[in-house]
Scaffold this active site. Structure first.
Site, PDB file in Angstrom:
ATOM      1  CG  ASP A 194      -2.067  -0.994   1.061  1.00 46.74           C
ATOM      2  OD1 ASP A 194      -2.532  -1.175  -0.074  1.00 46.74           O
ATOM      3  OD2 ASP A 194      -2.463  -1.597   2.075  1.00 46.74           O
ATOM      4  CG  ASP A 238      -6.442  -4.658  -3.464  1.00 42.73           C
ATOM      5  OD1 ASP A 238      -6.587  -5.788  -3.961  1.00 42.73           O
ATOM      6  OD2 ASP A 238      -7.107  -4.251  -2.498  1.00 42.73           O
TER       7      ASP A 238
HETATM    8  N1  GLY Z   1      -7.577  -3.404   0.050  1.00 42.19           N
HETATM    9  C1  GLY Z   1      -7.967  -2.282  -0.686  1.00 42.19           C
HETATM   10  C2  GLY Z   1      -9.403  -2.310  -1.039  1.00 42.19           C
HETATM   11  O1  GLY Z   1     -10.219  -2.479  -0.162  1.00 42.19           O
HETATM   12  O2  GLY Z   1      -9.723  -2.137  -2.175  1.00 42.19           O
END
Ligand code: GLY
Length: 434
Positions: A134, A195
């Site tokens: 992230d 993601d």
């Molecule tokens: N983990 C990132 C999302 O909830 O899209």
């Protein structure tokens, strides 16, 4: 047919009754100048909501704690829940990112100053080992937008350092970045989540801006490996792919935030659409462009006619949920405005790269989505200072279901800015042709 398959068949029958696929060529509403006026009004709305948020963040002396960032407003609540950003909270970059986009739209120097102040507390990431993938979300939204709009050299240095940090999570045997180095459920091995595609932008950008060329190679390896293993039928993404950490072979695809391993979790699919579109922007590799269209088309095939997906395309409750059912209840399938915004923003970009017919379809879906999100039932408006309501964060965990979430607002304002730019360019083109 087992029960799950039966429920799935019912859901599919229900969805097709009102999906966009029924009418893929319906033209966008209004003239170009009407669309630009509507987008201007949307951006004004965002600006006024943002001022409300800033006013609410200030204490009685007018002081704001810039280490606290708005994260969500849950169903029925009226104020932002804040999170500390000095703990690498994954959403910490979205609020500064919203401020940067609002500054881009308004040229308001007071907003510029707030954008700088909310960005700065994330600078510690340049000197911190990677917590997880992230890191890209955290600094693309904040520092990369800041650098794009100001050219501030200090922002560039943070980005280059963070790109090197993100690259430490790359496993050359698997060919992808390790998304969650910490223990998350029992995925075992080397996990990569969909993601993570978004975070490749940091590596591509760094390679183009003074960083090592190996960063681009890592990003392309991740995109290629993901393309090979991280999708099942017809371009539908798994949320999580697990690879062997030693020899790198693909072990299995599964879900973390979706309904089931092989269902289409709306936001996971949205990250794939946005991610491969972005990969094409940086590389001009045809395979990424073809794949972006494939994953976009899989999403559009069963997208509800108002352009906003249900949180998971295979939630069996969809069969009995109408497009006006927006009040949370056990029998209603929640929607996900955040996925709608990620996709709208991606489709506006993708339209620039594809043939004119396809471009029209993508632009029309983006336009339709923004029209829907303009309606009062989708807006925070008087009830809360978020731009939008009705996003779903982590449905299986019961977290942020039918909520306002900072990333929905971030991709919303990004989509509005992209749509306005696109409409202005097409108006200019038409004028030049006359
Ligand atoms: N983990 C990132 C999302 O909830 O899209």
């Amino acid at each position: 047919m087992n029960l799950r398959e039966h429920l799935y068949a019912i859901a599919v029958a229900g969805i097709t009754a009102f999906t966009l696929a029924c009418n893929p060529t319906r033209p966008a509403q209004g003239t170009t100048s009407e669309r630009i006026s509507a987008l201007d009004a949307d951006l004004n709305y965002c600006d006024s909501q943002l001022h409300r948020t800033l006013a609410e963040l200030a204490d009685s002396t007018g002081t704001i704690d810039y280490t606290l960032s708005p994260r969500n407003i849950l169903a029925g609540e009226h104020h932002w829940n804040l999170r500390r950003v000095d703990k690498a909270e994954w959403c910490g970059g979205f609020f500064p990112g919203i401020l940067w986009y609002d500054y881009e739209a308004t040229a308001d120097t007071a907003i510029l100053s707030q954008a700088r102040r909310f960005t700065q507390p994330l600078a510690f990431l340049a000197q911190t080992p990677a917590y997880d993938h992230d890191l890209g979300f955290l600094v693309i939204t904040s520092f990369l937008n800041g650098y794009r709009l100001t050219g501030d050299e200090a922002y560039k240095q943070v980005l280059l350092a963070c790109a090197d940090t993100l690259a430490t999570l790359f496993n050359p045997h698997a060919g992808t970045i390790l998304s969650w180095p910490r223990h998350v459920r029992d995925y075992g091995g080397h996990n990569t989540i969909m993601d993570n595609m978004i975070n490749l932008e940091l590596l591509f950008w760094a390679a183009d801006n003074g960083g090592a060329d190996s960063l681009r190679q890592i990003a392309m390896s991740h995109a290629d490996t993901t393309m090979a293993y991280h999708f099942h039928d017809e371009g539908i993404a798994y949320h999580v792919a697990v690879y062997d950490s030693i020899d790198g072979h693909f072990i299995r695809g599964c879900t973390h935030q979706g309904l089931a391993d092989t269902t289409m979790w709306a936001r996971g699919q949205s990250w794939a659409i946005y991610g491969y579109t972005m990969c094409y922007r940086y590389t001009h590799e045809q395979r990424y462009l073809s794949f972006a269209q494939k994953v976009a088309d899989a999403y559009l095939k069963n997208l509800p006619a108002d352009g906003v997906p249900f949180w998971d395309f295979n939630d069996p409750r969809i069969a009995t949920t109408t497009l006006t059912d927006l009040t949370p209840s056990p029998s209603v399938a929640p929607r996900d405005a955040s996925a709608a915004c990620v996709v709208a923003s991606a489709l506006i970009e993708l339209a620039d790269y594809v043939d004119p017919d396809k471009a029209q379809t993508y632009l029309r879906v983006a336009d339709l989505t923004l029209q829907t999100l303009r309606r009062p039932e989708w807006r925070g408006a008087d009830s809360c200072p978020a731009f939008l309501l009705h996003s779903t964060g982590h449905h299986p965990a019961g977290s942020e279901v039918d909520a306002s979430i900072s990333y929905a607002d971030y991709y919303y304002i990004e989509a509005l800015i992209r749509a306005r730019k696109h409409a202005l360019e097409s108006a200019d083109k038409k004028k030049a042709e006359k």
